[in-house]
Write a protein that holds these residues in place. Structure first.
Motif, PDB file in Angstrom:
ATOM      1  N   SER A   1      -5.884  -4.460   2.200  1.00 57.51           N
ATOM      2  CA  SER A   1      -5.075  -5.375   1.374  1.00 57.51           C
ATOM      3  C   SER A   1      -5.807  -6.685   1.123  1.00 57.51           C
ATOM      4  N   SER A   2      -6.415  -7.232   2.182  1.00 53.26           N
ATOM      5  CA  SER A   2      -7.106  -8.510   2.035  1.00 53.26           C
ATOM      6  C   SER A   2      -8.305  -8.384   1.102  1.00 53.26           C
ATOM      7  N   PHE A   3      -9.095  -7.322   1.274  1.00 52.00           N
ATOM      8  CA  PHE A   3     -10.305  -7.202   0.476  1.00 52.00           C
ATOM      9  C   PHE A   3      -9.989  -6.949  -1.000  1.00 52.00           C
ATOM     10  N   ILE A   4      -8.971  -6.153  -1.262  1.00 46.37           N
ATOM     11  CA  ILE A   4      -8.612  -5.875  -2.655  1.00 46.37           C
ATOM     12  C   ILE A   4      -8.161  -7.147  -3.369  1.00 46.37           C
ATOM     13  N   SER A   5      -7.444  -7.997  -2.650  1.00 48.30           N
ATOM     14  CA  SER A   5      -6.923  -9.209  -3.288  1.00 48.30           C
ATOM     15  C   SER A   5      -7.953 -10.340  -3.344  1.00 48.30           C
ATOM     16  N   GLU A   6      -8.844 -10.403  -2.332  1.00 49.39           N
ATOM     17  CA  GLU A   6      -9.753 -11.549  -2.243  1.00 49.39           C
ATOM     18  C   GLU A   6     -11.214 -11.219  -2.540  1.00 49.39           C
ATOM     19  N   LYS A   7     -11.633  -9.973  -2.289  1.00 52.78           N
ATOM     20  CA  LYS A   7     -13.052  -9.587  -2.415  1.00 52.78           C
ATOM     21  C   LYS A   7     -13.949 -10.525  -1.613  1.00 52.78           C
TER      22      LYS A   7
ATOM     23  N   TRP B   1      -5.644   4.761  -4.635  1.00 52.98           N
ATOM     24  CA  TRP B   1      -4.365   4.253  -5.145  1.00 52.98           C
ATOM     25  C   TRP B   1      -4.308   2.732  -5.027  1.00 52.98           C
ATOM     26  N   ALA B   2      -4.733   2.220  -3.880  1.00 56.30           N
ATOM     27  CA  ALA B   2      -4.692   0.777  -3.644  1.00 56.30           C
ATOM     28  C   ALA B   2      -5.576   0.018  -4.625  1.00 56.30           C
ATOM     29  N   ASN B   3      -6.595   0.697  -5.154  1.00 58.31           N
ATOM     30  CA  ASN B   3      -7.522   0.073  -6.105  1.00 58.31           C
ATOM     31  C   ASN B   3      -7.180   0.372  -7.554  1.00 58.31           C
ATOM     32  N   GLY B   4      -5.971   0.839  -7.807  1.00 60.27           N
ATOM     33  CA  GLY B   4      -5.507   1.006  -9.178  1.00 60.27           C
ATOM     34  C   GLY B   4      -5.764   2.360  -9.803  1.00 60.27           C
ATOM     35  N   ILE B   5      -6.358   3.285  -9.055  1.00 60.44           N
ATOM     36  CA  ILE B   5      -6.514   4.647  -9.561  1.00 60.44           C
ATOM     37  C   ILE B   5      -5.165   5.338  -9.422  1.00 60.44           C
ATOM     38  N   THR B   6      -4.665   5.915 -10.494  1.00 61.98           N
ATOM     39  CA  THR B   6      -3.313   6.474 -10.461  1.00 61.98           C
ATOM     40  C   THR B   6      -3.288   7.821  -9.737  1.00 61.98           C
ATOM     41  N   PRO B   7      -2.154   8.171  -9.137  1.00 55.69           N
ATOM     42  CA  PRO B   7      -2.043   9.494  -8.521  1.00 55.69           C
ATOM     43  C   PRO B   7      -2.341  10.626  -9.504  1.00 55.69           C
ATOM     44  N   LYS B   8      -1.989  10.437 -10.778  1.00 58.42           N
ATOM     45  CA  LYS B   8      -2.272  11.462 -11.779  1.00 58.42           C
ATOM     46  C   LYS B   8      -3.779  11.648 -11.958  1.00 58.42           C
ATOM     47  N   GLN B   9      -4.523  10.556 -12.013  1.00 64.91           N
ATOM     48  CA  GLN B   9      -5.986  10.656 -12.133  1.00 64.91           C
ATOM     49  C   GLN B   9      -6.591  11.377 -10.925  1.00 64.91           C
ATOM     50  N   VAL B  10      -6.103  11.007  -9.729  1.00 65.54           N
ATOM     51  CA  VAL B  10      -6.622  11.645  -8.522  1.00 65.54           C
ATOM     52  C   VAL B  10      -6.319  13.131  -8.529  1.00 65.54           C
ATOM     53  N   GLN B  11      -5.102  13.485  -8.947  1.00 63.23           N
ATOM     54  CA  GLN B  11      -4.731  14.897  -8.955  1.00 63.23           C
ATOM     55  C   GLN B  11      -5.559  15.686  -9.952  1.00 63.23           C
ATOM     56  N   GLU B  12      -5.899  15.087 -11.080  1.00 61.60           N
ATOM     57  CA  GLU B  12      -6.751  15.756 -12.064  1.00 61.60           C
ATOM     58  C   GLU B  12      -8.130  16.038 -11.469  1.00 61.60           C
TER      59      GLU B  12
ATOM     60  N   ARG C   1     -16.827   5.511 -11.065  1.00 57.29           N
ATOM     61  CA  ARG C   1     -15.862   4.626 -10.419  1.00 57.29           C
ATOM     62  C   ARG C   1     -15.495   5.141  -9.030  1.00 57.29           C
ATOM     63  N   PHE C   2     -15.288   6.442  -8.897  1.00 54.26           N
ATOM     64  CA  PHE C   2     -14.983   7.025  -7.591  1.00 54.26           C
ATOM     65  C   PHE C   2     -16.139   6.792  -6.614  1.00 54.26           C
TER      66      PHE C   2
ATOM     67  N   LEU D   1       0.834  -1.195   0.000  1.00 53.06           N
ATOM     68  CA  LEU D   1       0.000   0.000   0.000  1.00 53.06           C
ATOM     69  C   LEU D   1       0.873   1.251   0.000  1.00 53.06           C
ATOM     70  N   ASN D   2       0.516   2.190  -0.838  1.00 52.21           N
ATOM     71  CA  ASN D   2       1.233   3.465  -0.924  1.00 52.21           C
ATOM     72  C   ASN D   2       0.652   4.416   0.115  1.00 52.21           C
ATOM     73  N   ARG D   3       1.475   4.842   1.095  1.00 51.73           N
ATOM     74  CA  ARG D   3       1.001   5.688   2.175  1.00 51.73           C
ATOM     75  C   ARG D   3       1.640   7.069   2.102  1.00 51.73           C
ATOM     76  N   LYS D   4       0.834   8.091   2.340  1.00 52.67           N
ATOM     77  CA  LYS D   4       1.304   9.473   2.260  1.00 52.67           C
ATOM     78  C   LYS D   4       2.384   9.779   3.295  1.00 52.67           C
ATOM     79  N   ILE D   5       2.334   9.086   4.418  1.00 54.54           N
ATOM     80  CA  ILE D   5       3.283   9.389   5.489  1.00 54.54           C
ATOM     81  C   ILE D   5       4.725   9.125   5.057  1.00 54.54           C
ATOM     82  N   TYR D   6       4.912   8.309   4.027  1.00 55.06           N
ATOM     83  CA  TYR D   6       6.276   8.011   3.569  1.00 55.06           C
ATOM     84  C   TYR D   6       6.995   9.290   3.146  1.00 55.06           C
TER      85      TYR D   6
END
Length: 458
Positions: free
Chosen positions: A210-216, A162-173, A191-192, A2-7
């Motif tokens: 993480s679990s839900f995205i991979s397993e649903k 981001w975790a669901n495949g929406i790119t940072p560029k799309q979010v920023q737009e 989609r949002f 997972l991509n986290r902003k705190i990084y």
């Protein structure tokens, strides 16, 4: 991963000249240990990690004088000495709240300046007297002034995207467009909206996401969130003394019931059969424990919805939301999960949705309040009041088919407001009375709807 902003905040801390020791606070299971380890792996040659909840023997390194050289020599007995290279290693003290001497040593490391040190813990927002495993009190954590603090929370909606495949560029737009009220293309907006509904169910706890995205798998999601709630209760039991263990647990468990009431105001008396007038005195400190542990988000009432709202805050009248809607929905039970998942209009998910909007406002850096007047010509009930650069904004949240919101319309005639907003399942439009009707997901980007740079600086 997972991509986290705190990084990026960690990178910023590392880049500062003569930086202090860093303390990462946050509730249980938000990913503090994981992100610090990942940061160390990417940015340093060596990670030197000690967990003061588990590594009892390492405590001997902090006996005697708390000088950096003495502490380092002591720590070398428990870790490869060749890894202690100034500027090349990160020393990580996990669960530092369990050993006050380690906490106090952060001053020595900051003054020494040779080693980067990060401390982390799930109960650092609370003034606690810590007990060891034998129940012996070992001291109180006090701020020393030699630390930089960061607070880590569950994933916000942008991180969930981001975790669901929406790119940072799309979010920023999308964020950029919202500043001028340009909604995203219909397909992206749809989609949002779908992902916001999913975020409502899953919440932002990293393991659950993480679990839900991979397993649903909703059953697996339910098990993970139930396990996290068990850990919350374990922490309540560990870091409270005597009867406070029970009283704090009662406060925590009552939050879903409090929010389910028409008047969502937290009432101490609801936890007792006899509705004692002394209930507040009995439970107040226990509820504050939940607040400062990060589990509860307080939303105070206002005597008037006018600026500056802090001066109108009513300290003894408030609602308490949970820090994560996944945990809240889990407490409501499987039938509630089924109804929300299926979009069952007969199920009232208003409390859940309000909780989510409160979280979104908090993540965006705003402090949500509410305004309620029960009688007279000024009778109003406004879900949220937020102070922005454009002035005070009144917010209504609509979860069902009934979209009528007379309170914010009346408020605009009684008070000077900088905006009227109604979050609902809709496309963007402004009605004849100036109320902006916005899709629910846009609440997560409230800072772009009402940006700080709009402020008129004189």
């Amino acid at each position: 991963m997972l991509n986290r902003k705190i990084y990026s905040r960690l990178l910023e801390w590392k880049s500062r000249t003569n930086h202090k020791a860093l303390v990462v606070k946050g509730q249980r299971q938000v990913g503090k240990t994981f992100i610090i380890r990942e940061f160390a792996k990417n940015e340093y040659e060596h990670l030197i990690e000690f967990n003061f909840s588990l590594d009892m023997d390492v405590r001997t390194a902090f006996e005697g004088n708390l000088r950096a050289d003495d502490i380092i020599r002591g720590l070398m007995a428990f870790h490869d000495p060749s890894h202690f290279i100034p500027g090349k290693c990160l020393i990580f003290f996990d669960e530092v709240q369990d050993y006050p001497s380690a906490w106090a040593s952060l001053k020595a490391f900051t003054e020494d300046g040779r080693f980067d040190v990060i401390a982390s813990g799930s109960r650092l927002g609370i003034d606690i007297n810590v007990e060891d495993r034998n129940g012996t009190e070992i001291g109180e954590l006090l701020p020393t002034g030699y630390q930089t603090f960061l607070t880590m929370k569950p994933l916000d909606f942008e991180e969930f995207l981001w975790a669901n495949g929406i790119t940072p560029k799309q979010v920023q737009e999308v964020r950029t467009g919202l500043r001028s009220r340009q909604m995203p293309a219909p397909a992206l907006a749809k989609r949002f909206s779908e992902l916001f509904r999913e975020y409502l169910i899953v919440g932002g706890m990293p393991e659950a996401v993480s679990s839900f995205i991979s397993e649903k798998n909703y059953s697996q999601l339910d098990r993970i969130l139930s396990d996290i709630l068990v850990m919350c209760h374990q922490d309540i039991s560990r870091y409270n003394h005597g009867v406070d263990k029970v009283k704090t647990a009662e406060c925590f468990d009552s939050i879903p019931r409090q929010l389910a009431n028409t008047n969502k105001k937290f009432m101490y008396s609801r936890m007792e059969c006899n509705y004692s007038r002394k209930s507040a005195e009995k439970y107040m400190n226990n509820l504050l424990w939940i607040k400062y542990s990060g589990l509860g988000l307080f939303c105070h009432a206002l005597s008037q919805p006018t600026s500056p709202i802090r001066s109108n805050e009513m300290k003894d009248t408030f609602r308490v939301y949970l820090s994560d809607t996944g945990l809240l929905l889990n407490q409501y039970g499987r039938e509630a999960l089924r109804a929300v998942k299926m979009g069952d209009s007969k199920y009232n998910c208003g409390a859940l949705l309000e909780n989510q909007i409160a979280i979104c406002l908090d993540h965006a850096g705003f402090t949500p309040h509410f305004y309620r007047k029960n009688d007279g010509p000024g009778k109003l009930d406004i879900d949220f009041i937020v102070e922005t650069a454009r002035g005070v904004v009144a917010i209504e949240v609509k979860s069902g088919k009934d979209r009528d919101a007379p309170s914010i319309r009346k408020a605009s005639r009684l008070f000077t407001l900088g905006g009227l907003v109604q979050f609902e399942d809709c496309s963007y439009h402004v009605d004849e009375e100036g109320v902006e009707h916005l899709p629910l997901f846009t609440a997560a980007f409230f800072g772009d709807l009402f940006p700080e740079e709009d402020r008129d600086i004189r």
